[in-house]
Design a protein around this motif. Structure first.
Motif, short mmCIF file in Angstrom:
data_model
loop_
_atom_site.label_atom_id
_atom_site.label_comp_id
_atom_site.label_asym_id
_atom_site.label_seq_id
_atom_site.Cartn_x
_atom_site.Cartn_y
_atom_site.Cartn_z
N SER A 125 -2.89 1.29 4.75
CA SER A 125 -3.42 1.04 6.09
C SER A 125 -3.36 -0.46 6.37
CB SER A 125 -4.84 1.58 6.27
OG SER A 125 -5.13 1.59 7.66
N SER A 126 -4.32 -1.24 5.79
CA SER A 126 -4.24 -2.70 5.77
C SER A 126 -3.77 -3.37 7.07
CB SER A 126 -3.31 -3.15 4.62
OG SER A 126 -3.63 -2.49 3.44
N PRO A 127 -4.38 -3.03 8.20
CA PRO A 127 -3.92 -3.65 9.45
C PRO A 127 -4.37 -5.10 9.56
CG PRO A 127 -5.86 -2.32 9.85
CD PRO A 127 -5.50 -2.11 8.41
N ASN A 128 -3.68 -5.83 10.42
CA ASN A 128 -4.16 -7.15 10.78
C ASN A 128 -5.27 -6.97 11.80
OD1 ASN A 128 -2.30 -8.32 9.12
ND2 ASN A 128 -0.78 -8.55 10.75
N VAL A 129 -6.37 -7.63 11.58
CA VAL A 129 -7.53 -7.37 12.46
C VAL A 129 -7.45 -8.21 13.73
CG1 VAL A 129 -8.94 -6.68 10.49
CG2 VAL A 129 -9.02 -9.03 11.31
N ASN A 162 -8.07 -1.13 1.22
CA ASN A 162 -7.58 -1.50 2.56
C ASN A 162 -7.46 -3.02 2.61
OD1 ASN A 162 -6.96 -1.44 5.25
ND2 ASN A 162 -8.96 -0.68 5.94
N HIS A 163 -6.25 -3.50 2.39
CA HIS A 163 -6.01 -4.95 2.27
C HIS A 163 -5.84 -5.55 3.68
CE1 HIS A 163 -4.54 -8.43 -0.16
NE2 HIS A 163 -3.73 -8.66 0.87
N LEU A 164 -6.97 -5.63 4.38
CA LEU A 164 -6.94 -6.11 5.78
C LEU A 164 -6.29 -7.48 5.91
CD1 LEU A 164 -10.56 -5.46 7.08
CD2 LEU A 164 -8.52 -4.07 7.46
N GLY A 165 -5.54 -7.64 6.98
CA GLY A 165 -5.02 -8.97 7.31
C GLY A 165 -6.09 -9.69 8.11
N ASP A 166 -7.05 -10.30 7.38
CA ASP A 166 -8.20 -10.88 8.08
C ASP A 166 -8.30 -12.39 7.82
OD1 ASP A 166 -8.86 -10.92 5.45
OD2 ASP A 166 -10.73 -9.81 5.64
N GLY A 261 -9.95 -7.34 1.98
CA GLY A 261 -8.92 -7.96 2.82
C GLY A 261 -8.47 -9.28 2.23
N GLU A 262 -7.56 -9.93 2.94
CA GLU A 262 -7.04 -11.21 2.45
C GLU A 262 -8.16 -12.21 2.21
OE1 GLU A 262 -3.93 -12.66 5.01
OE2 GLU A 262 -3.03 -10.67 5.13
N SER A 263 -9.16 -12.20 3.09
CA SER A 263 -10.23 -13.20 2.98
C SER A 263 -11.02 -13.05 1.68
CB SER A 263 -11.18 -13.10 4.17
OG SER A 263 -11.87 -11.87 4.13
N SER A 320 -2.30 -14.66 -1.10
CA SER A 320 -3.41 -13.72 -1.30
C SER A 320 -2.92 -12.46 -2.02
CB SER A 320 -4.15 -13.38 -0.01
OG SER A 320 -3.28 -13.26 1.05
N ASP A 321 -1.65 -12.10 -1.82
CA ASP A 321 -1.15 -10.95 -2.56
C ASP A 321 -1.07 -11.24 -4.07
OD1 ASP A 321 -0.78 -8.47 -1.38
OD2 ASP A 321 0.89 -9.18 -0.16
N LEU A 322 -0.67 -12.45 -4.40
CA LEU A 322 -0.61 -12.81 -5.82
C LEU A 322 -2.02 -12.83 -6.43
CD1 LEU A 322 2.17 -15.54 -5.60
CD2 LEU A 322 2.31 -13.37 -6.85
N VAL A 340 1.77 0.52 0.52
CA VAL A 340 2.37 1.33 1.57
C VAL A 340 2.47 0.50 2.86
CG1 VAL A 340 2.23 3.54 2.78
CG2 VAL A 340 1.22 3.32 0.51
N THR A 341 3.64 -0.03 3.12
CA THR A 341 3.84 -0.80 4.35
C THR A 341 5.21 -0.46 4.92
OG1 THR A 341 5.14 -2.70 3.60
CG2 THR A 341 2.76 -2.79 3.21
N ASP A 342 5.49 -0.99 6.10
CA ASP A 342 6.80 -0.66 6.64
C ASP A 342 7.88 -1.48 5.94
OD1 ASP A 342 7.77 -2.93 8.18
OD2 ASP A 342 6.28 -2.46 9.71
N ARG A 344 10.00 -3.53 6.74
CA ARG A 344 10.26 -4.94 7.01
C ARG A 344 9.62 -5.86 5.98
NH1 ARG A 344 8.69 -4.43 13.28
NH2 ARG A 344 7.05 -3.27 12.22
N GLN A 345 8.69 -5.31 5.19
CA GLN A 345 8.05 -6.17 4.20
C GLN A 345 8.69 -6.07 2.81
OE1 GLN A 345 3.84 -6.61 4.23
NE2 GLN A 345 3.64 -5.89 6.32
N SER A 346 9.85 -5.42 2.74
CA SER A 346 10.48 -5.21 1.43
C SER A 346 10.74 -6.51 0.69
CB SER A 346 11.79 -4.44 1.58
OG SER A 346 11.51 -3.18 2.09
#
Ligand code: ARG
Length: 583
Positions: A125-129, A162-166, A261-263, A320-322, A340-342, A344-346
């Motif tokens: 899921s992990s949307p950008n907020v 849920n790794h929110l883009g926050d 999330g990222e924060s 933040s992913d690392l 699980v992302t689209d 484009r993030q490969s």
């Protein structure tokens, strides 16, 4: 033991016997025997290409091998040949009955439990907020949820995160936009809509006045340094977003174990960069800090280094992913992390995974689970600049309304009291939306078509729900429970036997479809199986009247119905879709 394993063993025994007699040079290797469902039910339920595979080694024509094998099989299986050298197997009624009986009692439907004791993390899921959840957010949410449910069914301990883009770049922009272009009344009325609106006006204005971009960078740096004013504004936006997301996830019946999330990782970023620098994993370049894969002989599709700290000290998405990988290793020691992302993030994940392999010492498997992009018929992707946004809420509303209209129209036929229609409509609407997404091949781009998503016929979630409920209707009509319909032995030779045989082999291949869907992380394989099962059930239903005057026949037929219903219910459950007993 599954029916496939039993067949394999029988074939293996037959080759041993033939080898002992000198009729073939050697026995086959069990691992090389492939068994498939036979698509010509008149010759048998299963089929193998063993003869074609061994013809060269054994120096025998395939049809000759098949002849010999057929003669050497014991009486559980009757073998026949079809060109160019397939061995078809008709399974005895005793074997089919025995396997169906265990399917009847086995909650895991023949699926063997994993021996993996370490947890699997699903990052989904992990949307950008700070913007309303739109239809483009659907895929990661429902695909991730289905994968999570399948892993649990396999017996894995699963952690959904849920790794929110926050914490990203866009917050600098949102803060600048909020202070310059926000309409406070609108913000109070529909905060996320207003944030989305000002974010897009920011982009327009910044094209004319590039100094806005500098301003945004400044505000972001201040926020990341926890400037009290920016931090407070940020907290407010995150809070609003989380509440809205919570509500949407509730509607979708999706739950997370964590919302890291990222924060969440912010305080770990600086130490991580320093550590990488000290250990020479990363080095400075023009005042920024980056990982140069070439330094480690790692080849990636591009030579671009992975930036983890910018000149101005700001951290990036990758940083933040690392940090998240490190945190997850230390906290849970997972055997796998799935992202699980689209698609484009490969490249992002390829770089992040390569970097963390260089930097860390672990045996966790990092897997990107990419899915195709959801596009509008115009070709624009959702959430992109020109992708006009359809809110997830609106899609769910529409699905629910359509379901409710259908319920109202079929007055009299609905087996549910009126006060439950609302809840039922929600269940049906969710099924349409989720299945509409999940049935499509994961990696394909999909064109979002409102009507197709909300279709209730054919290969759709509501149709499967309907088949399931109709079966329960048959039990109600017969006044019998599923439990009461387990026969001692099933007649696989008399009337309706070929329909029964087809449905039996389809029921018995649930485990295979499931394992394939899990191995490839492709829920659409499970969807395909469930739809096929429903269609086979329909032909069975059309050809064999279920409720007859003969009690034994009725119970036997209901036994098949009960198994079909059980598998549809479990299968839909794995897709995050409910299967009510009454529709
Ligand atoms: N927030 C990102 C986006 O909306 C997805 C995050 C995926 N998970 C991760 N660990 N990077 O594109």
């Amino acid at each position: 033991m599954s029916i496939i394993s039993e067949i394999k063993e029988a074939i293996l025994d037959a080759t041993k016997k033939l080898a002992d007699e000198g009729a073939i040079p050697s026995a086959a290797e069990g691992s090389k025997i492939e068994i498939d469902i036979c698509n010509r039910p008149e010759v048998g339920e299963y089929q193998t290409n063993i003869a074609l595979k061994h013809s060269k080694d054994w120096r025998l024509p395939p049809l000759e091998i098949v002849e010999r094998l057929a003669g050497a099989l014991d009486d559980r299986f009757k073998g026949t040949a079809t060109k160019p050298g397939f061995l078809n197997l008709r399974v005895s009624g005793e074997v089919l009955s025995r396997h169906l009986s265990s399917l009847f009692t086995d909650e895991s439907l023949g699926v063997e439990r994993t021996s993996d004791k370490r947890p699997v993390i699903v990052d989904y899921s992990s949307p950008n907020v700070a913007k309303p959840p739109h239809v483009g957010h659907l895929r990661s949410t429902v695909i991730g949820d289905a994968i999570l449910r399948m892993l649990k069914f396999k017996g894995h301990e699963v952690i959904g995160d849920n790794h929110l883009g926050d914490w990203g770049t866009h917050f600098g922009k949102v803060i600048v936009a909020f202070r310059n272009f926000a309409d406070q009344a609108e913000f109070r009325r529909a905060p996320l809509d207003e944030l989305a609106r000002i974010y897009s006006s920011f982009k327009t204005f910044a094209e004319q006045d590039p100094s806005l971009e500098d301003k945004a960078r400044e505000e972001l740096a201040k926020l990341q340094a926890k400037d009290p004013e920016n931090y407070k504004t940020w907290q407010e936006f995150v809070e609003i977003s989380k509440n809205e997301l919570e509500r949407i996830y509730d509607r979708l019946e999706v739950k997370f174990d964590h919302w890291h999330g990222e924060s969440f990782y912010h305080d770990l970023l600086s130490p991580l960069c320093e550590d990488y620098e000290r250990r020479k994993v990363a080095r400075e370049s023009d005042g920024a800090l980056a990982i140069f894969f070439g330094d480690f002989g790692v080849k990636l599709p591009t030579d671009t280094p992975l930036l983890i700290r910018k000149q101005d000290g700001a951290f990036l998405y990758a940083t933040s992913d690392l940090a998240a990988i490190r945190y997850r290793m230390q906290t849970w020691n997972p055997s796998k992390i799935l992202y699980v992302t689209d698609v484009r993030q490969s490249l992002h994940f390829e770089q992040v995974f390569a970097a963390s392999k260089i930097a860390e010492n672990f045996d966790t498997e990092l897997v990107h689970v990419p899915f195709g992009i959801m596009k509008l018929a115009s070709g624009a992707a959702f959430g992109s600049r020109d992708g006009n946004v359809i809110k997830l809420d609106a899609l769910l509303d529409e699905a629910e309304e359509k379901a409710l209209a259908l319920i109202r129209d079929s007055k009299g036929k609905v087996a549910v009291p009126e006060e439950e229609w609302g809840a039922l409509a929600k269940t049906i609407g969710n099924a349409a939306v989720k299945y509409g997404d999940l049935r499509q091949k994961r990696t394909s781009n999909i064109i979002f078509d409102f009507d197709e998503f909300l279709s209730f016929d054919g290969d759709t979630g509501p149709y499967l729900q309907y088949v399931h409920a109709r079966i329960h209707g048959l039990f109600r009509k017969a006044g019998l429970t599923v439990r009461e319909c387990e026969p001692r032995e099933i007649d696989f030779d008399g009337e309706g036997s070929s329909e029964k045989r087809i449905i039996a082999s389809t029921l018995l291949s649930f485990d295979r479809a499931f394992e394939k869907a899990l191995a490839d992380l492709t829920p659409h394989v499970l969807c395909g199986y469930l739809f096929e099962l429903s269609q086979r059930f329909n032909s069975f239903y059309e050809k064999c009247r279920i409720i007859t005057d003969d009690e034994i026949v009725t119970r036997e037929r209901l036994f098949f119905c009960g198994l079909v219903a059980k598998i549809i219910k479990t299968g839909l459950g794995l897709l995050g879709i409910q299967a009510p007993e009454r529709l």
